[in-house]
Design an enzyme around this catalytic site. Structure first.
Site, PDB file in Angstrom:
ATOM      1  N   LEU A 100     -12.340 -40.291 -51.326  1.00 45.79           N
ATOM      2  CA  LEU A 100     -12.519 -39.001 -52.272  1.00 45.79           C
ATOM      3  C   LEU A 100     -13.140 -39.813 -53.536  1.00 45.79           C
ATOM      4  O   LEU A 100     -14.048 -38.833 -53.939  1.00 45.79           O
ATOM      5  CB  LEU A 100     -11.162 -38.819 -52.816  1.00 45.79           C
ATOM      6  N   TYR A 155       2.417 -46.940 -53.389  1.00 47.56           N
ATOM      7  CA  TYR A 155       1.941 -45.721 -52.878  1.00 47.56           C
ATOM      8  C   TYR A 155       3.445 -44.907 -52.279  1.00 47.56           C
ATOM      9  O   TYR A 155       4.239 -45.559 -51.983  1.00 47.56           O
ATOM     10  CB  TYR A 155       1.385 -45.996 -51.607  1.00 47.56           C
ATOM     11  N   ASP A 191     -15.941 -48.348 -54.114  1.00 47.11           N
ATOM     12  CA  ASP A 191     -16.005 -46.926 -53.910  1.00 47.11           C
ATOM     13  C   ASP A 191     -17.256 -46.393 -54.593  1.00 47.11           C
ATOM     14  O   ASP A 191     -18.068 -45.608 -53.883  1.00 47.11           O
ATOM     15  CB  ASP A 191     -14.922 -45.933 -54.163  1.00 47.11           C
ATOM     16  N   ASN A 199     -12.978 -51.672 -46.403  1.00 43.33           N
ATOM     17  CA  ASN A 199     -11.686 -51.343 -47.099  1.00 43.33           C
ATOM     18  C   ASN A 199     -10.387 -51.691 -46.225  1.00 43.33           C
ATOM     19  O   ASN A 199      -9.730 -50.678 -45.823  1.00 43.33           O
ATOM     20  CB  ASN A 199     -11.795 -49.703 -47.518  1.00 43.33           C
ATOM     21  N   TYR A 224      -0.248 -42.139 -55.586  1.00 46.28           N
ATOM     22  CA  TYR A 224      -0.190 -43.668 -56.064  1.00 46.28           C
ATOM     23  C   TYR A 224      -0.186 -43.936 -57.418  1.00 46.28           C
ATOM     24  O   TYR A 224      -0.544 -43.213 -58.163  1.00 46.28           O
ATOM     25  CB  TYR A 224      -1.476 -44.344 -55.155  1.00 46.28           C
TER      26      TYR A 224
END
Length: 302
Positions: free
Chosen positions: A27, A98, A256, A164, A84
């Site tokens: 995202l 999380y 990211d 990741n 999170y």
């Protein structure tokens, strides 16, 4: 070009005092891709599951306001978005807590997604996903995704992958197999060296690049934090220096945002070294702020 990012968007709690925001690895990349590509003919959409609650509706509105197409997000009745919390140390290095095991996105990934319709090159030309995206699927659904990606690539679709690796989500053996299957199809791979070393043991950036190219990936970027990244493809080996950051506040979304800066630049026609230079500048701006998504006015100029 229509670009899709596949993953889980969540509520983020971060900062001092604690603030409610949003984030999630793919995202974050989708948001920054949409920002950098704003004003171009390229469109970014997000693929995930969300709930029907007020928080889910607010998240969708926020992402849409960022220029991300949310029309392909699947609503999961009775489910909530994941959550999170980010904790940072004195150097800005982050750790996460999380609450996501029963999230709307988890149910979406287990729901039997119609990949044939989703990954149709008539309406989608590129897809970005991560090791976290892969880990959210069970083995059967992951294999269905890989089969669909193979068809998508054969039909001319572009596949972009960021490693990741999160050992809490799956085993090292599972992650290796999943990553290698994707890398055999990938047009661009953005690999964090620390994650590759966690999977394969001590290796140099050059060795990681060679192994990844041998799998079939066409273009590789090895991310090394504040050190120069390594660019590798057939006939190319080049290092691009990182941008100095006077004070690191929060390293959340560093990789990211780098991925978004690099991929957006390549989509816009910039060569790899120039794309990596902008990616470093964007990542530097991000880690100078708290949270995954920085204010628009803090975005660097190309």
């Amino acid at each position: 070009m229509h670009i899709a990012c596949l993953g889980e968007g969540m509520i983020e709690l971060s900062g001092q005092p604690l603030q409610r925001r949003f984030g999630g690895d793919t995202l974050n990349t989708a948001i920054y891709l949409a920002r950098v590509l704003a004003g171009s003919p390229h469109q970014v959409r997000y693929l995930t599951g969300m709930g029907q609650d007020s928080l889910s509706r607010q998240l969708l509105a926020d992402w849409q306001a960022e220029g991300v197409d949310v029309s392909h997000i699947v609503i999961q009745p009775g489910k909530l978005p994941g959550l999170y919390m980010v904790e940072t140390d004195a150097r800005g290095e982050r750790s996460f807590l999380y609450w996501r095991n029963d999230s709307a996105a988890r149910h979406y990934f287990a729901s039997g997604i119609d990949f044939a319709s989703l990954l149709h090159t008539a309406q989608l030309q590129a897809i970005y996903l991560s090791g976290i995206s892969l880990a959210l699927f069970n083995q059967h659904e992951r294999q269905r995704l890989l089969d669909a990606l193979r068809d998508f690539s054969r039909d001319g679709g572009k596949i972009w992958f960021d490693n990741n690796f999160r050992p809490s989500l799956w085993s090292t053996a599972q992650a290796r197999a999943g990553h290698e299957a994707i890398l055999a199809l990938a047009d661009i791979a953005l690999l964090t060296l620390d994650d590759e070393q966690a999977l394969y043991g001590p290796e140099s950036a050059e060795a990681v690049a060679e192994r990844t190219l041998a799998l079939g990936c066409k273009e590789v970027v090895i991310k090394r934090g504040g050190e120069p990244c390594l660019l590798a493809s057939s006939g190319l080996r080049e290092e691009v220096f990182a941008t100095a950051v006077p004070q690191v506040v929060d390293t959340t979304a560093a990789g990211d945002s780098f991925a978004a800066g690099y991929l957006a630049s390549r989509v816009l026609g910039y060569p790899p070294a120039q794309a990596a230079g902008f990616a470093h500048r964007l990542s530097a701006a991000v880690i100078a702020h708290s949270g995954a998504i920085i204010p628009r006015q803090a975005m660097p100029q190309r």
